[in-house]
Design a protein around this motif. Structure first.
Motif, PDB file in Angstrom:
ATOM      1  N   ARG A   1       0.655  -1.330  -0.026  1.00  0.00           N
ATOM      2  CA  ARG A   1       0.042  -0.061  -0.088  1.00  0.00           C
ATOM      3  C   ARG A   1       0.779   1.215  -0.090  1.00  0.00           C
ATOM      4  O   ARG A   1       0.553   2.357  -0.801  1.00  0.00           O
TER       5      ARG A   1
ATOM      6  N   VAL B   1      -8.585   5.988   0.328  1.00  0.00           N
ATOM      7  CA  VAL B   1      -9.603   5.059   0.041  1.00  0.00           C
ATOM      8  C   VAL B   1     -10.541   4.822   1.059  1.00  0.00           C
ATOM      9  O   VAL B   1     -10.339   4.314   2.211  1.00  0.00           O
TER      10      VAL B   1
ATOM     11  N   GLY C   1     -14.173   2.839   2.151  1.00  0.00           N
ATOM     12  CA  GLY C   1     -14.833   1.651   1.594  1.00  0.00           C
ATOM     13  C   GLY C   1     -16.365   1.872   2.410  1.00  0.00           C
ATOM     14  O   GLY C   1     -16.407   2.214   3.578  1.00  0.00           O
TER      15      GLY C   1
ATOM     16  N   TRP D   1      -4.534  -2.873  -7.445  1.00  0.00           N
ATOM     17  CA  TRP D   1      -4.078  -3.741  -6.143  1.00  0.00           C
ATOM     18  C   TRP D   1      -5.220  -3.896  -5.451  1.00  0.00           C
ATOM     19  O   TRP D   1      -5.404  -5.037  -4.890  1.00  0.00           O
ATOM     20  N   LEU D   2      -6.254  -3.041  -5.436  1.00  0.00           N
ATOM     21  CA  LEU D   2      -7.630  -3.504  -4.825  1.00  0.00           C
ATOM     22  C   LEU D   2      -8.462  -4.221  -5.292  1.00  0.00           C
ATOM     23  O   LEU D   2      -9.284  -4.523  -4.914  1.00  0.00           O
TER      24      LEU D   2
ATOM     25  N   LEU E   1     -11.527  -6.557   1.110  1.00  0.00           N
ATOM     26  CA  LEU E   1     -11.161  -4.922   1.009  1.00  0.00           C
ATOM     27  C   LEU E   1     -11.276  -4.246   2.463  1.00  0.00           C
ATOM     28  O   LEU E   1     -10.825  -3.207   2.714  1.00  0.00           O
TER      29      LEU E   1
ATOM     30  N   GLN F   1      -8.105  -3.606   3.396  1.00  0.00           N
ATOM     31  CA  GLN F   1      -7.302  -2.895   2.498  1.00  0.00           C
ATOM     32  C   GLN F   1      -7.343  -1.454   2.527  1.00  0.00           C
ATOM     33  O   GLN F   1      -6.524  -0.590   2.278  1.00  0.00           O
ATOM     34  N   VAL F   2      -8.645  -1.184   2.512  1.00  0.00           N
ATOM     35  CA  VAL F   2      -9.101   0.326   2.539  1.00  0.00           C
ATOM     36  C   VAL F   2      -8.491   1.114   3.547  1.00  0.00           C
ATOM     37  O   VAL F   2      -8.121   0.696   4.755  1.00  0.00           O
TER      38      VAL F   2
END
Length: 531
Positions: free
Chosen positions: A46, A55, A57, A107-108, A149, A152-153
């Motif tokens: 990241r 980002v 979500g 990547w997401l 996600l 990840q976000v």
């Protein structure tokens, strides 16, 4: 050195996290190792991508109005442009300032991307909003996407409604696992237009209490209605504020690190293994290696060699006919450091192995004290390897030890006295023989009469003195040899114990303590990772 230390940088913390995962290895549970590795890897990935974009979500259960809320925040119904998207079945991204966002979205794994004109707000900066699949969907792939996600976000927006805000699936499977992410979490109670003002406040407080019970700190519940527009501006302002600070990415990573290392928060390395444990191990292995028997053999060899050296000359030669106790076992006085020489000593029998194994396992138990279960298992596995290898090493202890079986040079004085005593006796015997058989030679030299001392003929005195001195010296050194052999036995056992101590240090202590030391290093890395 200053009183205060500067906080570790995020780079240092991530490096320490990766090193902790490497040190832990198989000594961690698969879930623990995967969590450390995943956070370290995902964070590095990241940080290598766009640092300008935040980002956000949107996560919610079926029927919570999440997509409608997303559209209201974006300011347009983006779903209308996709006939194949009647429900949220795949991630959809709304992007402000898309420059540099392509690799981040790759990547997401977000393919549906919608660029928005202008700014989200004046100070929000580059921003990506994601509308995600329902996390309670009957389709497993939708749940997998939402779960992935969620890890990840940069910012998590939990969307629920008055009917589902207390559902266990929301709290147990999603919110509670992210309890340490309070700083990058927004909680939304959507469809609040269905409640009266009083009920709305009541439900909001109840939702806030549930979030607090989940472990989230100081998370404010924002009540919204995608239908009436109620609370949309407040939600937009909250998102813009988080984005404008440009710290969400770092705070997300820090929260991930804290979550992944929470198991060891406050854990301290165990205390050192007491020296008494090593002494007990060495004593058990010394006994198992046959130290007592070998000490007896060495003492016996010493007595034999001392008798040969200082015993009565007329009888000491007979000792040479008896085999040397050490050489009979193929042992030498000097230590064999090359491990080429082998003795004829019997290998460890079942009883000796049992003594050695018990000593090793008792020591291993002390090493394992204070370690977590998986690390204790590692000590146990290593112990089994040590137990298998140890008998061969103990078999070599005797040949590696210098055995004090050779009398010192001081005893040469007694050897000389023995020969002088024998010589005196032989002179006396020779004197009488010369008088009897060679009078013509002796008489001119010594006269007709034999010299006397206190009435005793000198040859007789020489014979008696020589014989008695030899016998007395032999008895004296034999008695003294028995006394010294006790010391030799003790010295031999001590020498064997020293050699056993070296063997146990290399074969037993080092590999077991390495595991313990690894745990201490692991905790040090975890502590650094936690900042």
């Amino acid at each position: 050195m200053g009183i205060f230390r500067s906080a570790a940088s995020l780079n240092d913390r991530l490096q320490a996290l990766g090193e902790a995962a490497e040190i832990g290895g198989s000594r961690l549970t698969p879930a623990e190792h995967a969590a450390l590795t995943r956070v370290a890897t995902a964070a590095q990935e990241r940080r290598a991508l766009s640092g300008d974009h935040t980002v956000v979500g949107f996560f919610g259960a079926t029927g919570s109005g999440k997509t409608s809320l997303f559209n209201a925040v974006v300011g347009e119904n983006l779903g209308q442009a996709a006939a194949r998207r009647p429900t949220t079945s795949s991630p959809l991204a709304a992007i402000w300032h898309p420059e540099g966002s392509e690799e981040l979205l790759d990547w997401l794994e977000v393919e549906d991307r919608r660029t928005r004109p202008g700014d989200f707000t004046k100070k929000a900066g580059p921003l990506i909003l994601l509308d995600l699949p329902d996390f309670d969907s009957v389709e497993p792939v939708h749940r997998e996407i939402a779960t992935r996600l969620a890890g990840q976000v940069d910012v998590l927006v939990w969307v629920t409604d008055p009917e589902k805000y207390a559902d266990a699936i929301i709290h147990d499977d999603f919110i509670r696992p992210h309890a340490l992410h309070s700083d990058i979490t927004l909680a939304v109670l959507n469809k609040s237009d269905r409640l009266s003002e009083t009920d709305r406040q009541t439900v909001s407080r109840s939702y806030a209490q549930l979030l607090s019970d989940d472990g989230l700190r100081n998370v404010t519940v924002i009540s919204t209605s995608a239908t009436t527009g109620y609370g949309i501006d407040e939600l937009r302002t909250a998102i813009a504020q988080v984005s404008a600070e440009h710290t969400a990415q770092q705070r997300r990573i820090e929260a991930d690190i804290d979550a992944a290392t929470a198991t060891w928060a406050g854990a301290k390395p165990p205390k050192s293994v007491p020296n008494s444990a090593k002494r007990a191990l060495d004593e058990a292995l010394t006994t198992a290696a046959g130290a007592d028997a070998l000490a007896d053999v060495t003492a016996a060899a010493y007595r034999k060699r001392l008798g040969q050296k200082t015993g009565w000359v007329l009888t000491a030669w007979m000792l040479r006919l008896r085999p040397d106790p050490l050489r009979r076992l193929g042992l030498r006085e000097e230590a064999d450091t090359s491990d080429v020489h082998r003795s004829s000593m019997p290998t460890l029998d079942a009883a000796s192995k049992a003594v050695a194994n018990r000593g090793v396992r008792e020591y291993a138990a002390r090493v394992a004290e204070g370690l977590p279960e998986q690390w204790q298992h590692a000590v146990g596995d290593c112990t089994e390897q040590v137990v298998e290898k140890l008998p061969e090493e103990l078999d070599r202890v005797a040949t590696r030890t210098k055995l004090p079986a050779q009398p010192s040079g001081v005893w040469n004085i007694f050897t000389l006295l023995q020969w002088l005593a024998l010589l005196a006796a032989l002179v006396g015997v020779g004197w009488y023989l010369a008088i009897a058989f060679l009078p013509g030679i002796i008489t001119p030299l010594l006269g007709e009469t034999i010299p006397e001392v206190e009435g005793w003929p000198v040859p007789t005195l020489l014979i008696m003195a020589g014989l008695l001195l030899g016998i007395v010296l032999g008895l004296f050194t034999a008695a003294f040899g028995f006394a010294i052999s006790a010391v030799i036995r003790s010295r031999t056992r001590a020498a064997l114990r020293d050699e056993v101590s070296e063997v146990s240090g290399t074969v037993v202590e080092d590999p077991l303590l390495d595991i313990r030391d690894d745990y201490a290093d692991f905790l040090a890395k975890i502590s650094l990772a936690r900042g």
